[in-house]
Design a protein around this motif. Structure first.
Motif, PDB file in Angstrom:
ATOM      1  N   THR A 361      -9.013  -0.469  12.916  1.00  0.00           N
ATOM      2  CA  THR A 361      -9.229   0.180  11.623  1.00  0.00           C
ATOM      3  C   THR A 361     -10.028  -0.739  10.708  1.00  0.00           C
ATOM      4  O   THR A 361      -9.786  -1.936  10.631  1.00  0.00           O
ATOM      5  CB  THR A 361      -7.880   0.520  10.958  1.00  0.00           C
ATOM      6  OG1 THR A 361      -7.108   1.319  11.846  1.00  0.00           O
ATOM      7  CG2 THR A 361      -8.101   1.284   9.664  1.00  0.00           C
ATOM      8  N   GLU A 362     -10.985  -0.163  10.000  1.00  0.00           N
ATOM      9  CA  GLU A 362     -11.849  -0.934   9.107  1.00  0.00           C
ATOM     10  C   GLU A 362     -11.051  -1.604   7.984  1.00  0.00           C
ATOM     11  O   GLU A 362     -10.054  -1.072   7.511  1.00  0.00           O
ATOM     12  CB  GLU A 362     -12.899   0.016   8.514  1.00  0.00           C
ATOM     13  CG  GLU A 362     -13.948  -0.663   7.670  1.00  0.00           C
ATOM     14  CD  GLU A 362     -15.004   0.313   7.183  1.00  0.00           C
ATOM     15  OE1 GLU A 362     -14.825   0.852   6.072  1.00  0.00           O
ATOM     16  OE2 GLU A 362     -15.995   0.549   7.914  1.00  0.00           O
ATOM     17  N   PHE A 363     -11.524  -2.779   7.554  1.00  0.00           N
ATOM     18  CA  PHE A 363     -10.900  -3.522   6.456  1.00  0.00           C
ATOM     19  C   PHE A 363     -11.766  -3.341   5.208  1.00  0.00           C
ATOM     20  O   PHE A 363     -12.841  -3.933   5.106  1.00  0.00           O
ATOM     21  CB  PHE A 363     -10.774  -5.008   6.801  1.00  0.00           C
ATOM     22  CG  PHE A 363      -9.925  -5.285   8.001  1.00  0.00           C
ATOM     23  CD1 PHE A 363      -8.567  -5.509   7.883  1.00  0.00           C
ATOM     24  CD2 PHE A 363     -10.485  -5.295   9.275  1.00  0.00           C
ATOM     25  CE1 PHE A 363      -7.779  -5.756   8.998  1.00  0.00           C
ATOM     26  CE2 PHE A 363      -9.702  -5.541  10.395  1.00  0.00           C
ATOM     27  CZ  PHE A 363      -8.350  -5.770  10.253  1.00  0.00           C
ATOM     28  N   THR A 364     -11.289  -2.544   4.270  1.00  0.00           N
ATOM     29  CA  THR A 364     -12.090  -2.261   3.078  1.00  0.00           C
ATOM     30  C   THR A 364     -11.899  -3.284   1.967  1.00  0.00           C
ATOM     31  O   THR A 364     -12.523  -3.174   0.913  1.00  0.00           O
ATOM     32  CB  THR A 364     -11.738  -0.851   2.536  1.00  0.00           C
ATOM     33  OG1 THR A 364     -10.336  -0.817   2.226  1.00  0.00           O
ATOM     34  CG2 THR A 364     -12.032   0.223   3.575  1.00  0.00           C
ATOM     35  N   SER A 365     -11.023  -4.262   2.210  1.00  0.00           N
ATOM     36  CA  SER A 365     -10.725  -5.246   1.158  1.00  0.00           C
ATOM     37  C   SER A 365     -11.619  -6.478   1.222  1.00  0.00           C
ATOM     38  O   SER A 365     -11.484  -7.372   0.383  1.00  0.00           O
ATOM     39  CB  SER A 365      -9.268  -5.695   1.280  1.00  0.00           C
ATOM     40  OG  SER A 365      -9.041  -6.290   2.551  1.00  0.00           O
ATOM     41  N   THR A 417      -0.681  -1.617  -0.298  1.00  0.00           N
ATOM     42  CA  THR A 417       0.033  -0.450   0.219  1.00  0.00           C
ATOM     43  C   THR A 417      -0.907   0.478   0.979  1.00  0.00           C
ATOM     44  O   THR A 417      -0.457   1.356   1.718  1.00  0.00           O
ATOM     45  CB  THR A 417       0.682   0.329  -0.946  1.00  0.00           C
ATOM     46  OG1 THR A 417      -0.336   0.666  -1.917  1.00  0.00           O
ATOM     47  CG2 THR A 417       1.757  -0.511  -1.629  1.00  0.00           C
ATOM     48  N   ASP A 418      -2.196   0.270   0.791  1.00  0.00           N
ATOM     49  CA  ASP A 418      -3.217   1.038   1.512  1.00  0.00           C
ATOM     50  C   ASP A 418      -3.485   0.357   2.842  1.00  0.00           C
ATOM     51  O   ASP A 418      -3.898  -0.807   2.890  1.00  0.00           O
ATOM     52  CB  ASP A 418      -4.493   1.096   0.672  1.00  0.00           C
ATOM     53  CG  ASP A 418      -5.593   1.941   1.323  1.00  0.00           C
ATOM     54  OD1 ASP A 418      -5.471   2.261   2.522  1.00  0.00           O
ATOM     55  OD2 ASP A 418      -6.564   2.263   0.621  1.00  0.00           O
ATOM     56  N   GLY A 423      -4.724  -6.645   5.064  1.00  0.00           N
ATOM     57  CA  GLY A 423      -5.311  -7.597   5.990  1.00  0.00           C
ATOM     58  C   GLY A 423      -4.632  -7.565   7.354  1.00  0.00           C
ATOM     59  O   GLY A 423      -3.508  -7.057   7.498  1.00  0.00           O
ATOM     60  N   LEU A 424      -5.281  -8.140   8.352  1.00  0.00           N
ATOM     61  CA  LEU A 424      -4.775  -8.071   9.725  1.00  0.00           C
ATOM     62  C   LEU A 424      -3.409  -8.716   9.863  1.00  0.00           C
ATOM     63  O   LEU A 424      -2.532  -8.194  10.562  1.00  0.00           O
ATOM     64  CB  LEU A 424      -5.766  -8.748  10.684  1.00  0.00           C
ATOM     65  CG  LEU A 424      -5.377  -8.680  12.166  1.00  0.00           C
ATOM     66  CD1 LEU A 424      -5.340  -7.241  12.659  1.00  0.00           C
ATOM     67  CD2 LEU A 424      -6.318  -9.524  13.017  1.00  0.00           C
ATOM     68  N   ALA A 425      -3.190  -9.866   9.220  1.00  0.00           N
ATOM     69  CA  ALA A 425      -1.897 -10.539   9.344  1.00  0.00           C
ATOM     70  C   ALA A 425      -0.774  -9.647   8.828  1.00  0.00           C
ATOM     71  O   ALA A 425       0.306  -9.578   9.423  1.00  0.00           O
ATOM     72  CB  ALA A 425      -1.914 -11.865   8.587  1.00  0.00           C
ATOM     73  N   PHE A 426      -1.023  -8.947   7.722  1.00  0.00           N
ATOM     74  CA  PHE A 426      -0.007  -8.043   7.174  1.00  0.00           C
ATOM     75  C   PHE A 426       0.173  -6.821   8.069  1.00  0.00           C
ATOM     76  O   PHE A 426       1.295  -6.346   8.263  1.00  0.00           O
ATOM     77  CB  PHE A 426      -0.388  -7.606   5.757  1.00  0.00           C
ATOM     78  CG  PHE A 426      -0.086  -8.644   4.718  1.00  0.00           C
ATOM     79  CD1 PHE A 426       1.150  -8.691   4.095  1.00  0.00           C
ATOM     80  CD2 PHE A 426      -1.040  -9.595   4.376  1.00  0.00           C
ATOM     81  CE1 PHE A 426       1.437  -9.658   3.132  1.00  0.00           C
ATOM     82  CE2 PHE A 426      -0.765 -10.566   3.421  1.00  0.00           C
ATOM     83  CZ  PHE A 426       0.476 -10.598   2.798  1.00  0.00           C
TER      84      PHE A 426
END
Length: 505
Positions: A361-365, A417-418, A423-426
């Protein structure tokens, strides 16, 4: 229980006959026993997966902290003995020239004159007992009056009857006064010194001098002034530190300065250094690769357990079957019987799919138009056959860390929460935490215990049914022996009648 008789009259091996008959009777009970062992094997595999998930959970928990991925390093040139430097995760890439104009010093005071000049003075004995050796102690050698005083606004009481000078010194040192008291046994003088350099004294902890005050006196005699011979007017003043960073003067109460996350400690006046703070790409690559390896180890184990089929020709051995085999043969059988216990398991399927989703899944942050996916920083699968196991293109990862390290850090450490922002670690932490709980709900914490998990409850139910079967089978076995016993008695009676008629053989 009926008497187990031999087949003396009939010539039959009754034990063998009953054993043969009971083997058929035990068929349902044996199926329960095999089911119980199957569940135990399943639980062993579940627990093995949970152990691996827990290891990944710890890795993810560690990597959630920016400090554990955003590694910085500093290169220092110049008088490194006069200026020490260390970086932190909050450091920013920059260059500095540092010159020490003034180092922070400590406030101190030494007793004058000697607190005692008696060779018989013992600092380990009560102050009352030392009244003849210490001026200022009012007593008769067995009892004395009490005192109290304040150092930097912290009050300390003295029980002269029970406490020695060493006790009082320890009280000072262990208090919140922020000073260290030392008795020089050779000179008979005592010294107080601030524990840290700079303007850290007084009740406000911002003054330049240690403050001294006798609060409970005997007449005009105070403990600090008249016993320890400390003169408040003789306290030396501390000073703060001053440095220049890129030509800008900075002052501080202590020798420690923090500039954009870089800690600078002044040690020697006029010392100077140049500092270059930059990201430690080697350490960042190492940490990321270590995390990905833990992810791969976990997913590989789940893939193996999920995809391994069970050989139906190898069902778990019952205790009866095991007793008829050699130890080595039973061991080899068990190895086959334990395979494929979690084949196409629904719990593993969800964990596996969630782990895969977390990585694709893309990381928009990331706040980057270039680095939005793991693939963009060199972390990807090479084929669908890999079942989600990742590979790391180290050159591409290094390039991303050199070009936009903040984006890479955010890709791992952003909490939200989105799910797309997270992030990947979370993501991994949340996924494995849920997976661990799902497996605990399914299999519990042990391969054999009866507990509230689904399989634990099933084992409890099987144990109850097996106990019922054991009771029933014991009754049936007893019944068979009774029947054979009756047959033996009838044959014996018949043979006896024939014998009485002279017809016996």
């Amino acid at each position: 229980m009926p008497t187990r008789i031999s087949g003396f009259s009939s010539g039959l091996d009754i034990d063998s006959l009953v054993t043969s008959l009971m083997r058929t009777e035990r068929a349902q009970r044996n199926k329960l026993e095999q089911r119980k062992y199957t569940i135990q094997y399943q639980r062993e595999d579940y627990l093995k997966v949970n152990t691996q998930l827990t290891a990944l959970q710890k890795k993810a928990s560690s990597l959630k902290l920016t400090a554990n991925i955003n590694k910085m390093k500093t290169e220092v040139n110049g008088d490194t003995s006069g200026v020490s430097v260390s970086s932190s995760s909050s450091s920013t890439a920059a260059s500095y020239t540092v010159k020490v104009n003034q180092v922070a010093t400590r406030s101190s005071v030494t007793s004058d004159p000697f607190i005692t000049n008696s060779a018989s003075f013992d600092p380990t004995k009560s102050l009352a007992s030392q009244s003849s050796n210490l001026s200022g102690i009012t007593g008769d050698g067995t009892s004395a009056v009490d005192y109290s005083f304040k150092i930097n606004g912290v009050e300390i009481s003295v029980d002269a009857d029970s406490e020695s000078l060493n006790n009082v010194i320890n009280k000072i040192n262990n208090s919140q006064a922020g000073v260290t008291a030392v008795l020089d046994s050779k000179t008979g003088k005592i010294n107080l010194q601030s524990k840290t350099a700079g303007l850290v004294n007084g009740q406000s902890k911002t003054e330049d001098k240690i403050t001294l005050e006798d609060t409970k006196k005997t007449g005009n005699l105070g403990f600090l002034t008249d016993v320890l011979k400390l003169d408040a007017s003789a306290v030396s003043a501390a000073q703060g530190a001053e440095i220049e960073v890129n030509g800008i003067t900075m002052q501080n109460n202590t020798n420690d300065f923090t500039v954009n996350g870089v800690k600078i400690t002044a040690k020697t006046k006029d010392a100077s250094v140049t500092i270059e703070s930059k990201r430690d790409v080697d350490a960042m690559v190492s940490n990321i690769k270590d995390f990905i390896q833990s992810f791969n180890d976990t997913l590989s184990l789940i893939n193996t357990e999920y995809g391994e089929k069970h050989n139906r020709n190898y069902n778990p051995l019952t205790q009866e079957e095991r007793s008829d085999m050699t130890e080595n043969d039973a061991k080899l059988w068990d190895e086959q019987a334990k395979k494929g216990m979690l084949y196409r398991d629904s719990v593993l399927s969800k964990v596996r799919n969630d782990l895969k989703t977390a990585t694709i899944t893309e990381f928009t942050s990331t706040k980057s138009g270039v680095y939005k996916t793991l693939g963009s920083i060199g972390i990807s699968t090479t084929s669908y056959k890999d079942n989600g196991v990742l590979t790391v293109d180290e050159a591409k990862l290094r390039e991303a860390l050199e070009n936009d390290p903040d984006a890479v850090v955010r890709m791992f450490t952003t909490n939200s929460t989105d799910s797309k922002q997270k992030g990947l670690a979370f993501r991994i932490y949340d996924t494995v935490t849920a997976g661990i709980q799902s497996i605990k709900d399914k299999a519990g914490y042990s391969s054999t215990d009866e507990d509230t998990s689904s399989l634990g409850k099933e084992i409890k139910n099987i144990n109850l049914k097996m106990a019922d079967w054991d009771t029933l089978l014991n009754k049936k076995e007893d019944a068979y022996y009774k029947k054979f016993g009756a047959m033996e008695s009838a044959i014996q009676k018949y043979q006896s009648q024939l014998s009485s008629l002279g017809l016996g053989g």
